[in-house]
Write an enzyme that holds these catalytic residues in place. Structure first.
Site, PDB file in Angstrom:
ATOM      1  CD  GLN A 105      56.865  27.647  44.651  1.00  0.00           C
ATOM      2  OE1 GLN A 105      57.413  27.412  45.714  1.00  0.00           O
ATOM      3  NE2 GLN A 105      57.513  27.571  43.506  1.00  0.00           N
TER       4      GLN A 105
ATOM      5  CB  SER B 182      55.223  20.657  47.095  1.00  0.00           C
ATOM      6  OG  SER B 182      56.384  21.260  46.595  1.00  0.00           O
TER       7      SER B 182
ATOM      8  CB  SER C 107      66.297  17.789  46.389  1.00  0.00           C
ATOM      9  OG  SER C 107      66.388  16.889  45.302  1.00  0.00           O
TER      10      SER C 107
ATOM     11  CD  GLU D 199      61.370  27.568  44.917  1.00  0.00           C
ATOM     12  OE1 GLU D 199      60.602  27.232  43.995  1.00  0.00           O
ATOM     13  OE2 GLU D 199      61.305  27.108  46.059  1.00  0.00           O
TER      14      GLU D 199
ATOM     15  CD  GLU E 111      69.949  14.327  46.333  1.00  0.00           C
ATOM     16  OE1 GLU E 111      69.095  15.209  46.578  1.00  0.00           O
ATOM     17  OE2 GLU E 111      70.848  14.041  47.136  1.00  0.00           O
TER      18      GLU E 111
ATOM     19  CB  SER F 224      57.179  28.988  52.221  1.00  0.00           C
ATOM     20  OG  SER F 224      58.009  27.853  52.184  1.00  0.00           O
TER      21      SER F 224
END
Ligand code: FAD
Lengths: 368, 420
Positions: free
Chosen positions: B144, B147, B381, B262, B383, B179
């Site tokens: 993927q 990021s 994350s 995900e 948050e 990854s």
């Protein structure tokens, strides 16, 4: 008691020296795993750190416990990996209880001069129910046999101070490195900044420094000293991990602003600061209570053992988290704090033992 | 995406079929075999280099057999190599799989749970036919490419660009934390095709051939010591227009599908991120005698309680509307659970957590300790998940954020990775 100014000067001198001589990354730590003798002697010659609490008559600087803890805190913050904690935090207090003995005095002087690395190898400390090595008095002098499961800085030692079982009584034995029948075996550990080794003793010739009550006093001093030193390291680890994170959230931008501007991040960091302050108080409480009645002293030490380890682990874990992806990399040093914090935490308190110590001693205090 | 079958096997029948397949090939796993075989608690392997390649090869051989037996993609459409059954059938088969010492297939996780679902939901007929069978047969490993160094939580700020060139596109930029990119043949890429000021509106999704000229993958070492994520440099990489997924500038909804799968993946009890942690905790407590300690018993009780709750939540989420954001709920539950299991193991093992004494089933917990922080970061994350729940489920106002230069609107988590 040392003055605030002396304490600050000691902290700064230690910080400068230790940071300059401690590897920064996991790879560098792995490469520098062998004992770094230059740092060890430099530390003694330039700053006299090994003798921070050794009385002046044995060549030390004769400062107090608080001063020693400042140094351990800095060692933790720098992730210093040398044998400082076991030698200064553990062996020195043990040897000080035996200072009437010529051999103990010589060892103290050598430690202070930075010429000797005396590392305790106490089976009980790492595995509370582990059987200690056995000391036998044969015709050719005392010999010792057994395994000490995980000795901090075990391979870097010039010799090991080994609490042993001598026919049902405690003995404190000195086994110089190189003695036939004494071998260390490095272990895989989660802490990459500090080495642990198993010490295997098979009929190794030993020098008995103390037996019976004197040996037990020495061993208790070893255990108390180690606990205080580890707790102080934890405060240093926690403070440094928090600093590192605060600095990062002030520069890392997402959504058009630094992430430290998000209340979700601010509140977490403020919480961590409160956690750090609680660890500092726990350490100060334990240090201040060493001269108190045994129940209070022991309960206070247990408070530090519980709080400081937990605080360091929590703060180091959140430090990784708040760094995002970069915090999960081998190259970034933040995981080194997490690893050391967890290691110290489980050495300080395992299986709920410290909570039981508090409950028992406080009940005695109240009954008192 | 689920084709419900009326004539297919019952749940018990499919389970019996899976048992028959597995029993003929691999040994049973713990607890029957506790103390033997691999003791990893963490599902993601820790091997590097040749050892990792050998592991991947074993996984591919295994996956091919599983696929041939019709047990690989239980709830996938038959025309793309699936079995055409329900998610309940899938869960049942996964539960059976967990009872055997099957090869570690974590390298397929991104393809099966992230990229595959995006292709199925948004891909063209040609793309589905070209990739889905290969992904499920284990021939195609996926990564993927979302990021970037400057775009993590705020995914909508990504800068990797795709420019039109003739019939296709030319991609330039840098991705990070990808990854399995070092093993992958196929990458799901998000690239900017519009104005950066348009944020999520100027993003397009592509399928990138990882062997194409200009794709440079550099592994990054993780704190576990493994090298599973990578930096990916894209330097004038030509991507045919046929490799585009969805509309030009319409990549964001596709990204959201991906991020949702995900997140749900991380909350799926069969996700392979952990191997039977609770059962192993009980076994650990029993083998060390710690189960006599009332505090440990309480921790064991809570561990099981947590596992049941996350499983039940996963079950309920199958029927829940998307607005419930159950993926975020599941993800938060599962990251907290993982930390709880580590804490319980710490209580049981004490100093043995810090030093490897070589006893079966002990240092594996130390490895989970090191791997656990990843799950609170990856896939949006903690948050970010909390923002999603607070803003999209509870309807709370968004955080005030500075205006993005050139626009008057504010960023929403909906438009962020909301991960972002
Ligand atoms: C093991 C691992 C595997 C990964 N695999 C992949 C992959 O295959 N493909 C891929 O594209 N990406 C992958 N990622 C990247 C992952 O998605 C990002 O790391 C994640 O989205 C966070 O982005 P960041 O690392 O830039 O951290 P940042 O976004 O910089 O976040 C740093 C910290 O700030 C916090 N924060 C950020 N914004 C806010 C806010 N608004 N309010 C409160 N707190 C906030 C975060 O929670 C975090 O704690 C992986 C990451 C890891 C750790």
């Amino acid at each position: 008691m040392i003055s605030a100014e002396e304490s600050r000067a000691l902290r700064e001198a230690t910080r400068r020296f230790v940071r300059a001589s401690t590897p920064q990354s996991a790879d560098d730590h792995e490469a520098a795993a062998a004992a770094d003798r230059r740092t060890w002697t430099g530390m003694a010659r330039r700053l006299g750190l090994q003798g921070v609490r050794v009385p002046e008559e044995f060549g030390g600087t004769g400062l107090d416990l608080e001063a020693e803890l400042v140094v351990h805190e800095e060692m933790g913050g720098a992730l210093h990996g040398g044998p400082f904690l076991p030698v200064v935090g553990q062996a020195v207090p043990a040897l000080l209880t035996l200072a009437g003995d010529e051999r103990a005095r010589t060892m103290l002087a050598e430690i202070t001069a930075g010429t000797s690395v005396v590392v305790p190898a106490d089976a009980r400390w790492y595995e509370p129910d582990a059987a200690p090595p056995v000391l036998s008095d044969g015709a050719g002098g005392p010999t010792i046999s057994g395994v000490v499961p995980a000795v901090m800085a075990g391979t870097a030692a010039d010799g090991w101070l080994v609490p042993a079982d001598a026919g049902g009584r405690t003995a404190l034995a000195w086994v110089p490195a190189g003695t036939a029948g004494a071998a260390t075996e490095p272990m895989t550990t989660i802490d990459l900044t500090r080495g642990f080794a198993a010490l295997r003793l098979q009929d190794a010739a030993a020098v008995v420094l103390a037996r019976g009550a004197a040996a037990e006093r020495a061993r208790d001093a070893m255990e108390t000293g180690a606990a205080l030193a580890l707790a102080a390291e934890c405060v240093g680890i926690a403070a440094e991990a928090l600093d590192l994170t605060v600095a990062y959230v002030k520069v890392r931008e997402q959504f058009g602003q630094v992430i430290g501007a998000f209340q979700g991040v601010k509140h977490q960091l403020a919480d961590l600061y409160v956690t750090l302050e609680s660890a500092r108080s726990a350490l100060a409480f334990a240090a201040r209570s060493v001269g108190e009645s045994p129940p209070l002293r022991d309960a206070a030490l247990a408070v530090a053992r519980r709080r400081c380890g937990a605080a360091a682990f929590r703060i180091a874990g959140e430090a990784i988290h708040l760094h995002g992806g970069i915090g999960f990399t081998w190259e970034h040093r933040v995981h080194l704090y997490y690893r050391r914090a967890k290691t110290n935490q489980v050495l300080l308190d395992s299986g709920g033992g410290q909570a039981r110590t508090i409950a028992t001693n406080v009940a005695a205090l109240y009954a008192g | 995406m689920t084709t419900t079958s009326t004539a297919g096997p019952t749940l018990d029948e499919i389970a019996a079929e899976a048992h028959a397949f597995l029993a003929a090939r691999v040994p049973r796993r713990a607890p029957a075999n506790l103390g033997a075989g691999p003791d990893d608690v963490m599902g993601v392997g820790l091997r590097r280099g040749d050892a990792e390649l050998a592991e991947v090869e074993a996984a591919q051989t295994w996956q091919r057999d599983l696929f041939a037996a019709g047990l690989a993609w239980i709830d996938g459409p038959v025309e793309y190599g699936g079995r055409g059954l329900t998610e309940a059938h899938r869960n049942r088969v996964h539960a059976v799989l967990r009872e055997y010492d099957v090869p570690n297939t974590a390298c397929f996780m991104v393809g099966h749970d992230i990229v595959g679902p995006a292709i199925l939901a948004h891909g063209t007929e040609e793309q589905r036919a070209a990739y889905l069978p290969g992904i499920w047969r284990g021939d195609i490993i996926c990564c993927q490419l979302f990021s970037e160094p400057g775009a993590g939580s705020d995914l909508a700020s990504l800068r990797t660009s795709a420019r039109r060139a003739g019939d296709g596109w030319v991609v330039n930029g840098q991705k990070v934390w990808s990854s399995y990119a070092h093993l992958a043949q196929l990458g799901e890429l998000l690239a900017r095709t519009g104005d950066p000021a348009d944020r999520h509106r100027g993003i397009t999704a592509f399928l990138v051939d990882m062997d194409a000229p200009g794709v440079d993958v550099r592994p990054l070492r993780q704190i576990t010591g493994a090298e599973h994520f990578n930096e990916v440099f894209l330097d004038d990489v030509a991507v045919p227009d046929a490799q585009r997924i969805g509309e030009v500038d319409g990549g964001w909804p596709i990204a959201l599908t991906t991020l949702t799968s995900e997140r749900s993946l991380m909350g799926d009890e069969h996700n392979g991120l952990m191997n039977d942690p609770v059962r192993r905790l009980y076994a650990l407590a029993e083998s060390t005698g710690a189960d006599a300690d009332p505090v440990v018993r309480e921790l064991l009780a809570e561990a099981w309680e947590r596992e049941q709750i996350v499983r039940e939540t996963a079950r309920r989420s199958l029927a829940a509307p998307a607005e419930d954001q159950s993926g975020s709920v599941l993800k938060l539950m599962s990251t907290a659970d993982m930390e709880f299991y580590v804490a319980a193991a710490t209580r049981i093992l004490g100093p043995r957590l810090a030093v490897d004494h070589g006893t079966w089933g002990t240092f594996a917990w130390s490895q989970l300790l090191l791997g656990a922080p990843a799950h609170r970061i990856a896939g949006g994350s903690d948050e970010i998940q909390k923002n999603i729940i607070a803003e999209r489920v509870l309807g709370l106002p968004r955080d005030p954020r500075p205006p993005i230069p050139g626009r008057s609107t504010t960023t929403t988590t909906q438009r962020s990775r909301g991960p972002a």
